[in-house]
Design a protein around this motif. Sequence first.
Motif, PDB file in Angstrom:
ATOM      1  N   MET A   1       7.875 -10.094   6.811  1.00 23.18           N
ATOM      2  CA  MET A   1       9.140  -9.501   6.372  1.00 23.18           C
ATOM      3  C   MET A   1       9.070  -7.997   6.519  1.00 23.18           C
ATOM      4  N   ILE A   2      10.228  -7.380   6.496  1.00 18.18           N
ATOM      5  CA  ILE A   2      10.345  -5.921   6.483  1.00 18.18           C
ATOM      6  C   ILE A   2      11.317  -5.571   5.376  1.00 18.18           C
ATOM      7  N   SER A   3      10.997  -4.522   4.613  1.00 26.59           N
ATOM      8  CA  SER A   3      11.864  -4.083   3.529  1.00 26.59           C
ATOM      9  C   SER A   3      11.917  -2.568   3.492  1.00 26.59           C
ATOM     10  N   THR A   4      13.077  -2.032   3.171  1.00 26.68           N
ATOM     11  CA  THR A   4      13.147  -0.613   2.848  1.00 26.68           C
ATOM     12  C   THR A   4      12.646  -0.455   1.414  1.00 26.68           C
ATOM     13  N   LEU A   5      12.148   0.732   1.101  1.00 27.51           N
ATOM     14  CA  LEU A   5      11.539   0.978  -0.202  1.00 27.51           C
ATOM     15  C   LEU A   5      12.399   1.876  -1.069  1.00 27.51           C
ATOM     16  N   LEU A   6      12.379   1.590  -2.357  1.00 29.52           N
ATOM     17  CA  LEU A   6      12.939   2.515  -3.333  1.00 29.52           C
ATOM     18  C   LEU A   6      11.897   3.582  -3.621  1.00 29.52           C
ATOM     19  N   PRO A   7      12.300   4.772  -3.954  1.00 25.59           N
ATOM     20  CA  PRO A   7      11.316   5.742  -4.436  1.00 25.59           C
ATOM     21  C   PRO A   7      10.687   5.180  -5.714  1.00 25.59           C
ATOM     22  N   GLY A   8       9.380   5.303  -5.819  1.00 28.35           N
ATOM     23  CA  GLY A   8       8.698   4.799  -7.010  1.00 28.35           C
ATOM     24  C   GLY A   8       7.243   4.521  -6.753  1.00 28.35           C
ATOM     25  N   LEU A   9       6.686   3.670  -7.598  1.00 26.69           N
ATOM     26  CA  LEU A   9       5.260   3.378  -7.542  1.00 26.69           C
ATOM     27  C   LEU A   9       4.987   2.068  -6.831  1.00 26.69           C
ATOM     28  N   ILE A  10       3.965   2.084  -6.000  1.00 28.01           N
ATOM     29  CA  ILE A  10       3.392   0.863  -5.441  1.00 28.01           C
ATOM     30  C   ILE A  10       2.082   0.667  -6.187  1.00 28.01           C
ATOM     31  N   GLU A  11       1.903  -0.512  -6.764  1.00 25.40           N
ATOM     32  CA  GLU A  11       0.663  -0.815  -7.481  1.00 25.40           C
ATOM     33  C   GLU A  11      -0.182  -1.724  -6.604  1.00 25.40           C
ATOM     34  N   VAL A  12      -1.394  -1.254  -6.297  1.00 21.46           N
ATOM     35  CA  VAL A  12      -2.292  -1.982  -5.415  1.00 21.46           C
ATOM     36  C   VAL A  12      -3.541  -2.353  -6.197  1.00 21.46           C
ATOM     37  N   THR A  13      -3.949  -3.616  -6.098  1.00 25.60           N
ATOM     38  CA  THR A  13      -5.176  -4.066  -6.742  1.00 25.60           C
ATOM     39  C   THR A  13      -6.228  -4.281  -5.661  1.00 25.60           C
ATOM     40  N   VAL A  14      -7.343  -3.547  -5.779  1.00 29.40           N
ATOM     41  CA  VAL A  14      -8.457  -3.643  -4.840  1.00 29.40           C
ATOM     42  C   VAL A  14      -9.703  -3.984  -5.653  1.00 29.40           C
ATOM     43  N   LYS A  15     -10.290  -5.146  -5.367  1.00 31.20           N
ATOM     44  CA  LYS A  15     -11.496  -5.599  -6.071  1.00 31.20           C
ATOM     45  C   LYS A  15     -11.329  -5.521  -7.586  1.00 31.20           C
ATOM     46  N   GLY A  16     -10.163  -5.961  -8.062  1.00 27.64           N
ATOM     47  CA  GLY A  16      -9.891  -6.013  -9.492  1.00 27.64           C
ATOM     48  C   GLY A  16      -9.484  -4.697 -10.138  1.00 27.64           C
ATOM     49  N   LYS A  17      -9.498  -3.607  -9.391  1.00 24.90           N
ATOM     50  CA  LYS A  17      -9.101  -2.306  -9.928  1.00 24.90           C
ATOM     51  C   LYS A  17      -7.733  -1.909  -9.386  1.00 24.90           C
ATOM     52  N   SER A  18      -6.900  -1.376 -10.282  1.00 27.93           N
ATOM     53  CA  SER A  18      -5.535  -1.009  -9.917  1.00 27.93           C
ATOM     54  C   SER A  18      -5.460   0.441  -9.452  1.00 27.93           C
ATOM     55  N   ARG A  19      -4.691   0.664  -8.396  1.00 25.59           N
ATOM     56  CA  ARG A  19      -4.374   2.011  -7.916  1.00 25.59           C
ATOM     57  C   ARG A  19      -2.872   2.098  -7.784  1.00 25.59           C
ATOM     58  N   ARG A  20      -2.329   3.279  -8.074  1.00 21.74           N
ATOM     59  CA  ARG A  20      -0.893   3.493  -7.965  1.00 21.74           C
ATOM     60  C   ARG A  20      -0.627   4.580  -6.934  1.00 21.74           C
ATOM     61  N   VAL A  21       0.371   4.340  -6.116  1.00 25.64           N
ATOM     62  CA  VAL A  21       0.786   5.296  -5.098  1.00 25.64           C
ATOM     63  C   VAL A  21       2.280   5.542  -5.285  1.00 25.64           C
ATOM     64  N   PHE A  22       2.657   6.821  -5.418  1.00 26.56           N
ATOM     65  CA  PHE A  22       4.067   7.175  -5.493  1.00 26.56           C
ATOM     66  C   PHE A  22       4.589   7.357  -4.081  1.00 26.56           C
ATOM     67  N   VAL A  23       5.688   6.684  -3.766  1.00 27.36           N
ATOM     68  CA  VAL A  23       6.330   6.856  -2.456  1.00 27.36           C
ATOM     69  C   VAL A  23       7.766   7.291  -2.659  1.00 27.36           C
TER      70      VAL A  23
END
Length: 120
Positions: free
Chosen positions: A33-55
């Motif tokens: 799928m393809i989606s346009t993004l709202l401004p805000g946070l993307i929450e990514v979980t890598v090896k059980g740890k959460s990271r947040r990226v503002f876009v």
Amino acid sequence: VSPERILMSEDADQAIINGTEGQFTVLAGHSPMISTLLPGLIEVTVKGKSRRVFVRGGFAEVDPERLTVLAEQAFDADELKGEQLAGVMQAAEGQLAAATSDEARRLAQAAVDALKAIAR
């Protein structure tokens, strides 16, 4: 990926994305799928740890093996502090004040709300 740099290129367990049609979670094997993004946070979980990226807007392209985010602007939320956070917040508030349509106001307000969440 932002125009300035690659923020993350890792094998993630999941990512929670705020698309313009609603929030969605991406896991391995996700349907394309393809989606346009709202401004805000993307929450990514890598090896059980959460990271947040503002876009600040952009596109997400999903296929069964990868998620690619092409953002207009992107910042690691944990690194966005002090003067840099204040500058990004000031720009977002300026865009909100200058918005001339309901859609522009909605997008600018989403950015301001996400930045306030980071500031807390």
